[in-house]
Design an enzyme around this catalytic site. Structure first.
Site, PDB file in Angstrom:
ATOM      1  N   CYS A   1       0.815  -1.223   0.000  1.00  0.00           N
ATOM      2  CA  CYS A   1       0.000   0.000   0.000  1.00  0.00           C
ATOM      3  C   CYS A   1       0.848   1.272   0.000  1.00  0.00           C
ATOM      4  O   CYS A   1       0.368   2.339  -0.389  1.00  0.00           O
ATOM      5  CB  CYS A   1      -0.942   0.011   1.193  1.00  0.00           C
ATOM      6  SG  CYS A   1      -2.109  -1.371   1.206  1.00  0.00           S
TER       7      CYS A   1
ATOM      8  N   HIS B   1      -3.216   7.451   2.071  1.00  0.00           N
ATOM      9  CA  HIS B   1      -3.616   6.131   1.601  1.00  0.00           C
ATOM     10  C   HIS B   1      -5.039   5.885   2.084  1.00  0.00           C
ATOM     11  O   HIS B   1      -5.353   6.087   3.259  1.00  0.00           O
ATOM     12  CB  HIS B   1      -2.671   5.068   2.158  1.00  0.00           C
ATOM     13  CG  HIS B   1      -3.141   3.673   1.957  1.00  0.00           C
ATOM     14  ND1 HIS B   1      -3.612   3.216   0.745  1.00  0.00           N
ATOM     15  CD2 HIS B   1      -3.222   2.624   2.819  1.00  0.00           C
ATOM     16  CE1 HIS B   1      -3.959   1.939   0.864  1.00  0.00           C
ATOM     17  NE2 HIS B   1      -3.734   1.570   2.120  1.00  0.00           N
TER      18      HIS B   1
ATOM     19  N   ASN C   1     -10.032   0.116  -0.336  1.00  0.00           N
ATOM     20  CA  ASN C   1      -8.567   0.142  -0.276  1.00  0.00           C
ATOM     21  C   ASN C   1      -8.024  -0.423  -1.583  1.00  0.00           C
ATOM     22  O   ASN C   1      -8.108  -1.624  -1.829  1.00  0.00           O
ATOM     23  CB  ASN C   1      -8.087  -0.688   0.920  1.00  0.00           C
ATOM     24  CG  ASN C   1      -6.582  -0.642   1.109  1.00  0.00           C
ATOM     25  OD1 ASN C   1      -5.840  -0.244   0.220  1.00  0.00           O
ATOM     26  ND2 ASN C   1      -6.124  -1.069   2.270  1.00  0.00           N
TER      27      ASN C   1
END
EC number: 2.3.1.180
Length: 323
Positions: free
Chosen positions: A114, A250, A280
């Site tokens: 990520c 993020h 996500n």
């Protein structure tokens, strides 16, 4: 004079299939209310059968090139941040290179889960500042739906697929904080925390595997480390949270985003939030949020941005950027 890596174009691509929270209710013990309360996610996009990470990446790259008024011939290097490349090798970046018709320069992948896009931006900045490239196409692209255990309600509802891209160009600046472009970066990792977030497959197992996560521990590390890396990057640039126009975090979980903003003493009105629509998307989440932020009219030329992310590894980092 100081060489700066300045944003010249941005774009994104999302697969056509939109999956609302309600779609999970028929297969696992969950509900739209449960998912929203714990993550802020309302829907996400899933890639179609046969649609690959490099497909998504190329579409986002084309959008960024179009906004910049450039062609693939204008690009010196491509960096793709991804954990879900089409194959073990070749890299997704070289596949994007071929798809765009780019026959010069070079292309490679960065894998920091990520945090991948932040790591890719730092690498692109280094290439430009060192004179190894003038224009770099930086892409974050993922098909995390291919890694899900559809019986695990704590993870399978959180992730989505998508891609975002931006083009960095080397330009001379004055060397002060008023320059456009990347002003500072901060990268970190700690391999001792591997078990908190990982995929239980790969070359060593012979299977792709599924994503496994210790949610509470990841949350704790995320809030602490994201605020810390953002402050560190700002300190390197000689700036503070009060100077920030937008945090572009993020997009993992709205509670992490809110807690990090609070620690940085930045109000949520100055945070770009897209997690409700995309879930996500791992390395794609920051470039997606940047592109959406520009599209919405939130991010404007001259704005000071802090992008920060954490992912498996654990790996985390931040970039301070004047748009």
């Amino acid at each position: 004079m100081t060489m700066r890596a300045v944003v010249k174009g941005v774009g994104h691509y999302l697969p056509e299939r939109v999956v609302p929270n309600s779609e999970f209710e028929a297969s696992i013990e969950t509900s739209d209310e449960w998912i929203r309360a714990r993550s802020g996610i309302e829907r996400r996009h899933f890639a179609a059968e046969g649609q690959t990470t490099s497909d998504l990446a190329a579409r986002a790259a084309e959008a960024a090139l179009a906004q910049a008024g450039m062609s693939a011939d204008d690009i010196d290097a491509i960096i793709v941040a991804t954990s879900t490349a089409d194959f073990t090798f070749p890299s997704a970046a070289t596949m994007v290179q071929a798809r765009l018709g780019m026959t010069k320069g070079y292309a490679f992948d960065v894998q920091a889960v990520c945090a991948g896009f932040v790591f890719a931006l730092a690498n692109a900045n280094a290439l430009i500042v060192s004179g190894q490239a003038r224009r770099v196409l930086v892409i974050g692209a993922e098909t995390f739906s291919r890694l899900m255990d559809w019986t695990d309600r704590t993870t399978c509802v959180l992730f989505g697929d998508g891609a975002g891209a931006l083009i960095l160009e080397g330009q001379e600046g004055t060397g002060d904080v008023g320059d456009r472009g990347i002003l500072s970066t901060d990268l970190n990792s700690d391999g001792r925390h591997r078990e908190l977030l990982y995929v239980d497959g790969g070359v060593s197992t012979g299977v792709t595997g599924h994503l496994r996560m210790q949610g509470k521990e990841v949350f704790r590390h995320a809030v602490e480390k994201l605020a810390e890396t953002a402050h560190c990057a700002l300190d390197k640039a000689g700036l503070s949270g009060a100077d920030v126009d937008w945090i572009v975090p993020h997009q993992a979980n709205i509670r992490i985003i809110e807690a990090t903003a609070k620690r940085m003493q930045v109000p949520m009105e100055r945070v770009v939030v897209t997690v409700q629509d995309h879930g996500n998307t791992s390395a794609a989440s920051i470039p997606l949020a940047l592109s959406i932020g520009v599209e919405r009219g939130q991010i404007k030329p001259g704005d000071l941005l802090v992008a920060e992310a954490i992912g498996g590894g654990l790996a985390w980092g931040a970039v301070v950027l004047r748009w």
